[in-house]
Design a protein around this motif. Structure first.
Motif, PDB file in Angstrom:
ATOM      1  N   MET A   1       0.839  -1.192   0.000  1.00  0.00           N
ATOM      2  CA  MET A   1       0.000   0.000   0.000  1.00  0.00           C
ATOM      3  C   MET A   1       0.879   1.248   0.000  1.00  0.00           C
ATOM      4  SD  MET A   1      -0.905   2.506   2.089  1.00  0.00           S
ATOM      5  CE  MET A   1      -2.003   3.097   3.261  1.00  0.00           C
ATOM      6  N   SER A   2       0.524   2.210  -0.821  1.00  0.00           N
ATOM      7  CA  SER A   2       1.273   3.468  -0.777  1.00  0.00           C
ATOM      8  C   SER A   2       0.286   4.633  -0.697  1.00  0.00           C
ATOM      9  CB  SER A   2       2.176   3.598  -2.012  1.00  0.00           C
ATOM     10  OG  SER A   2       1.384   3.909  -3.123  1.00  0.00           O
ATOM     11  N   ALA A   3       0.689   5.692  -0.010  1.00  0.00           N
ATOM     12  CA  ALA A   3      -0.204   6.845   0.164  1.00  0.00           C
ATOM     13  C   ALA A   3       0.601   8.125   0.257  1.00  0.00           C
ATOM     14  CB  ALA A   3      -1.044   6.659   1.429  1.00  0.00           C
ATOM     15  N   ARG A   4       0.004   9.184  -0.298  1.00  0.00           N
ATOM     16  CA  ARG A   4       0.627  10.507  -0.224  1.00  0.00           C
ATOM     17  C   ARG A   4      -0.071  11.317   0.858  1.00  0.00           C
ATOM     18  NH1 ARG A   4      -1.144  11.731  -5.956  1.00  0.00           N
ATOM     19  NH2 ARG A   4      -2.727  10.437  -4.964  1.00  0.00           N
ATOM     20  N   ILE A   5       0.705  11.769   1.815  1.00  0.00           N
ATOM     21  CA  ILE A   5       0.155  12.535   2.929  1.00  0.00           C
ATOM     22  C   ILE A   5       0.644  13.973   2.831  1.00  0.00           C
ATOM     23  CG2 ILE A   5       0.092  12.757   5.450  1.00  0.00           C
ATOM     24  CD1 ILE A   5       0.506   9.693   5.531  1.00  0.00           C
ATOM     25  N   LEU A   6      -0.302  14.891   2.814  1.00  0.00           N
ATOM     26  CA  LEU A   6       0.070  16.304   2.795  1.00  0.00           C
ATOM     27  C   LEU A   6       0.075  16.823   4.234  1.00  0.00           C
ATOM     28  CD1 LEU A   6       0.746  18.848   1.130  1.00  0.00           C
ATOM     29  CD2 LEU A   6      -1.686  19.444   1.296  1.00  0.00           C
ATOM     30  N   LEU A   7       1.204  17.380   4.655  1.00  0.00           N
ATOM     31  CA  LEU A   7       1.325  17.940   6.000  1.00  0.00           C
ATOM     32  C   LEU A   7       1.171  19.455   5.927  1.00  0.00           C
ATOM     33  CD1 LEU A   7       4.541  15.985   7.107  1.00  0.00           C
ATOM     34  CD2 LEU A   7       2.182  15.407   7.713  1.00  0.00           C
ATOM     35  N   LEU A   8       0.289  19.986   6.764  1.00  0.00           N
ATOM     36  CA  LEU A   8       0.121  21.433   6.876  1.00  0.00           C
ATOM     37  C   LEU A   8       0.506  21.804   8.311  1.00  0.00           C
ATOM     38  CD1 LEU A   8      -3.416  21.695   5.179  1.00  0.00           C
ATOM     39  CD2 LEU A   8      -1.172  21.934   4.085  1.00  0.00           C
ATOM     40  N   PRO A   9       1.770  22.091   8.552  1.00  0.00           N
ATOM     41  CA  PRO A   9       2.208  22.332   9.946  1.00  0.00           C
ATOM     42  C   PRO A   9       1.545  23.566  10.552  1.00  0.00           C
ATOM     43  CG  PRO A   9       4.085  21.879   8.501  1.00  0.00           C
ATOM     44  CD  PRO A   9       2.898  22.082   7.613  1.00  0.00           C
ATOM     45  N   SER A  35       4.023   2.250   2.321  1.00  0.00           N
ATOM     46  CA  SER A  35       4.894   3.234   1.705  1.00  0.00           C
ATOM     47  C   SER A  35       4.197   4.605   1.771  1.00  0.00           C
ATOM     48  CB  SER A  35       5.204   2.764   0.287  1.00  0.00           C
ATOM     49  OG  SER A  35       5.465   3.833  -0.530  1.00  0.00           O
ATOM     50  N   LEU A  36       4.545   5.375   2.797  1.00  0.00           N
ATOM     51  CA  LEU A  36       3.930   6.687   3.011  1.00  0.00           C
ATOM     52  C   LEU A  36       4.889   7.769   2.530  1.00  0.00           C
ATOM     53  CD1 LEU A  36       2.648   6.133   6.693  1.00  0.00           C
ATOM     54  CD2 LEU A  36       1.416   5.698   4.549  1.00  0.00           C
ATOM     55  N   SER A  37       4.398   8.661   1.666  1.00  0.00           N
ATOM     56  CA  SER A  37       5.266   9.779   1.274  1.00  0.00           C
ATOM     57  C   SER A  37       4.663  11.075   1.826  1.00  0.00           C
ATOM     58  CB  SER A  37       5.412   9.833  -0.240  1.00  0.00           C
ATOM     59  OG  SER A  37       4.161  10.082  -0.829  1.00  0.00           O
ATOM     60  N   LEU A 296      -5.934   8.252  13.616  1.00  0.00           N
ATOM     61  CA  LEU A 296      -7.226   8.403  12.925  1.00  0.00           C
ATOM     62  C   LEU A 296      -7.026   8.505  11.416  1.00  0.00           C
ATOM     63  CD1 LEU A 296      -8.980  10.871  15.411  1.00  0.00           C
ATOM     64  CD2 LEU A 296      -9.517   8.445  15.067  1.00  0.00           C
ATOM     65  N   LEU A 297      -5.928   9.134  11.021  1.00  0.00           N
ATOM     66  CA  LEU A 297      -5.604   9.237   9.586  1.00  0.00           C
ATOM     67  C   LEU A 297      -5.436   7.830   8.996  1.00  0.00           C
ATOM     68  CD1 LEU A 297      -2.996  11.696   8.058  1.00  0.00           C
ATOM     69  CD2 LEU A 297      -2.999   9.295   7.396  1.00  0.00           C
ATOM     70  N   LEU A 298      -4.738   6.981   9.731  1.00  0.00           N
ATOM     71  CA  LEU A 298      -4.541   5.621   9.231  1.00  0.00           C
ATOM     72  C   LEU A 298      -5.861   4.857   9.186  1.00  0.00           C
ATOM     73  CD1 LEU A 298      -1.235   4.983  11.152  1.00  0.00           C
ATOM     74  CD2 LEU A 298      -1.468   4.911   8.659  1.00  0.00           C
ATOM     75  N   ARG A 299      -6.671   4.987  10.249  1.00  0.00           N
ATOM     76  CA  ARG A 299      -7.915   4.210  10.316  1.00  0.00           C
ATOM     77  C   ARG A 299      -8.953   4.691   9.310  1.00  0.00           C
ATOM     78  NH1 ARG A 299      -8.864   4.267  15.465  1.00  0.00           N
ATOM     79  NH2 ARG A 299      -8.012   2.184  15.751  1.00  0.00           N
ATOM     80  N   HIS A 300      -9.240   5.988   9.351  1.00  0.00           N
ATOM     81  CA  HIS A 300     -10.337   6.503   8.516  1.00  0.00           C
ATOM     82  C   HIS A 300      -9.865   6.975   7.137  1.00  0.00           C
ATOM     83  CE1 HIS A 300     -13.213   6.354  11.811  1.00  0.00           C
ATOM     84  NE2 HIS A 300     -12.307   6.911  12.591  1.00  0.00           N
ATOM     85  N   GLY A 301      -8.628   7.476   7.076  1.00  0.00           N
ATOM     86  CA  GLY A 301      -8.154   8.042   5.816  1.00  0.00           C
ATOM     87  C   GLY A 301      -7.585   6.985   4.901  1.00  0.00           C
ATOM     88  N   LEU A 302      -6.854   6.019   5.482  1.00  0.00           N
ATOM     89  CA  LEU A 302      -6.150   5.046   4.650  1.00  0.00           C
ATOM     90  C   LEU A 302      -6.649   3.614   4.866  1.00  0.00           C
ATOM     91  CD1 LEU A 302      -2.487   6.448   5.024  1.00  0.00           C
ATOM     92  CD2 LEU A 302      -4.249   7.107   3.377  1.00  0.00           C
ATOM     93  N   ARG A 303      -7.621   3.451   5.753  1.00  0.00           N
ATOM     94  CA  ARG A 303      -8.182   2.124   6.044  1.00  0.00           C
ATOM     95  C   ARG A 303      -7.098   1.128   6.460  1.00  0.00           C
ATOM     96  NH1 ARG A 303     -13.184   3.128   6.787  1.00  0.00           N
ATOM     97  NH2 ARG A 303     -13.984   4.664   5.365  1.00  0.00           N
TER      98      ARG A 303
END
Ligand code: NAD
Ligand code: IPM
Ligand code: MN
Length: 353
Positions: A1-9, A35-37, A296-303
């Motif tokens: 699994m790969s996912a693109r995560i946008l960080l808004l600090p 594989s998280l970018s 929560l990002l992993l559970r709801h956002g990326l399943r």
């Protein structure tokens, strides 16, 4: 699994807690073979400084193209009195991504009742979920602002109430099966519509118990009886206020994470606290809410439920073990606490393998 995560600090302690969340996401990514970018973009006050607006077009485009968005916090005295506030960027992002459902879980963990300013016996077993409507109500109604007169308009439509009510009833099914819908139906027309629509939606969920409570009474009842609630379903402004109140019942506003979800696009995951200008840049922030938001990002956002559980278990274990951050009476720094959670994630995953 790969996912693109946008960080808004964002602003204030936002960058500090975002770093903490990223560290834990990287640890769990490595441990679970995800594989998280990561990419960062300017937002809030930082967006105003870099591009003249709190939600720069490029940041929004990157958010839309991502699989999930993580936000630290926005706002602060540096931008007070400016033409546009950092907070407007957050409202714009929620609206643009259609994030109408804000989930704010509050749990008093067994053995950690002493974090609460309330007596342990009052808070023991408290485990509630605030389901806050996030793209309607006073936040988004017509607004007038003059020197002698100002107005904000509260509007809700049947569809807006119905879709958030469904989220609450679905969530209750996976929990203790109770929904408390909170409104101000003794005064507000929007609340009377809210109540009627929630009653209609409830017909599809005969297995879920529903009651209604006025918001002032709910605010009062949360203090002596937090453990009596399961799912609290409410409109935008009431949910904002009640979730800060509920957070402090668990011990600190620094503990709570949230998920903002919509109709299928990327979700937004953020701690419920603000930019805490009083402690910004001092490594004093509690990163637990940000780390909980990463879960929560992993559970709801990326399943990725297993990865979410790994983060939650490690966070809970470090909250038990200490040392804690200053808001919980300890002397740990933000970065050191996050480092221990990340190390524990790696260790737990290796043990389970
Ligand atoms: P706040 O949540 O930033 O701070 C309230 C109090 O809680 C402060 O004493 C702060 O030090 C403490 N606190 C907050 N987070 C903490 C953490 N992680 N660890 C330890 N202590 C923590 O609320 P505020 O002071 O009312 O607002 C400051 C700014 O943040 C304002 O501009 C506000 O609009 C903004 N804000 C942003 C968000 C967001 O970005 N989602 C949420 C709330 C407030
Ligand atoms: C929150 C915040 C925001 C809100 C502000 C910063 C716009 O308080 O996420 O709880 O009121 O929704
Ligand atoms: Mn708030």
């Amino acid at each position: 699994m790969s996912a693109r995560i946008l960080l808004l600090p964002g602003d204030g302690i936002g960058p500090e807690v975002t770093k903490a969340a990223r560290l834990c996401l990287e640890a769990v990514g490595a441990a679970c073979g995800l594989s998280l970018s990561f990419e960062e973009a300017p937002f809030g006050g930082a967006g105003i400084d870099a591009c003249g607006e709190p939600l720069p077009a490029e940041t929004l485009a990157k958010a839309r193209a991502s699989d999930a968005v993580f936000l630290g916090a926005v706002g602060g005295p540096a931008w007070d009195g400016g033409a546009v506030r950092p907070e407007a960027g957050l409202l714009g992002l929620r609206k643009a991504l259609g994030l109408f459902a804000n989930l704010r879980p509050v749990k008093v963990m067994a053995g950690l009742e002493d974090f609460s300013p309330l007596r342990a016996e009052r808070v023991r077993g408290a485990d509630l979920l605030i389901v806050r409507e996030l793209t309607g109500g006073l936040y988004f109604g017509a607004r007038e602002e003059g020197r002698e007169r100002a107005s904000d308009t509260c509007v809700y439509t049947r569809d807006e109430v119905s879709r958030i009510a469904s989220v609450a009833f679905e969530a209750a099914r996976g929990r203790s099966g109770r929904v408390t819908s909170v409104d101000k139906a003794n005064v507000l027309a929007t609340s009377r519509l809210w109540r009627a629509v929630v009653e209609d939606v409830a017909k599809d969920y005969p297995d879920v118990a529903l009651d209604h409570q006025l918001v002032d009474s709910c605010a009062m009842a949360l203090v002596p009886h937090p453990a009596r609630f399961d799912v609290i379903l409410t409109e935008n402004l009431f949910g904002d206020i009640l979730s800060d109140e509920a957070a402090v019942i668990a011990g600190s506003i620094g503990l709570l994470g949230s998920a903002s979800l919509g109709a299928g696009g990327p979700g937004l995951f953020e701690p419920i606290h603000g930019s805490a200008p009083d402690i910004a840049g001092q490594d004093k922030a509690n990163p637990a809410g940000a780390i909980a938001s990463a879960a929560l990002l992993l559970r709801h956002g990326l399943r990725e439920a297993r990865a979410a559980e790994l983060i939650e278990a490690a966070l809970e274990a470090e909250l038990r073990a200490g040392p804690l951050t200053a808001d919980l009476g300890g002397s740990s720094g933000c970065a050191a606490f996050a480092g221990r959670v990340a190390a524990r994630i790696a260790k737990d995953a290796a043990r389970a393998a």
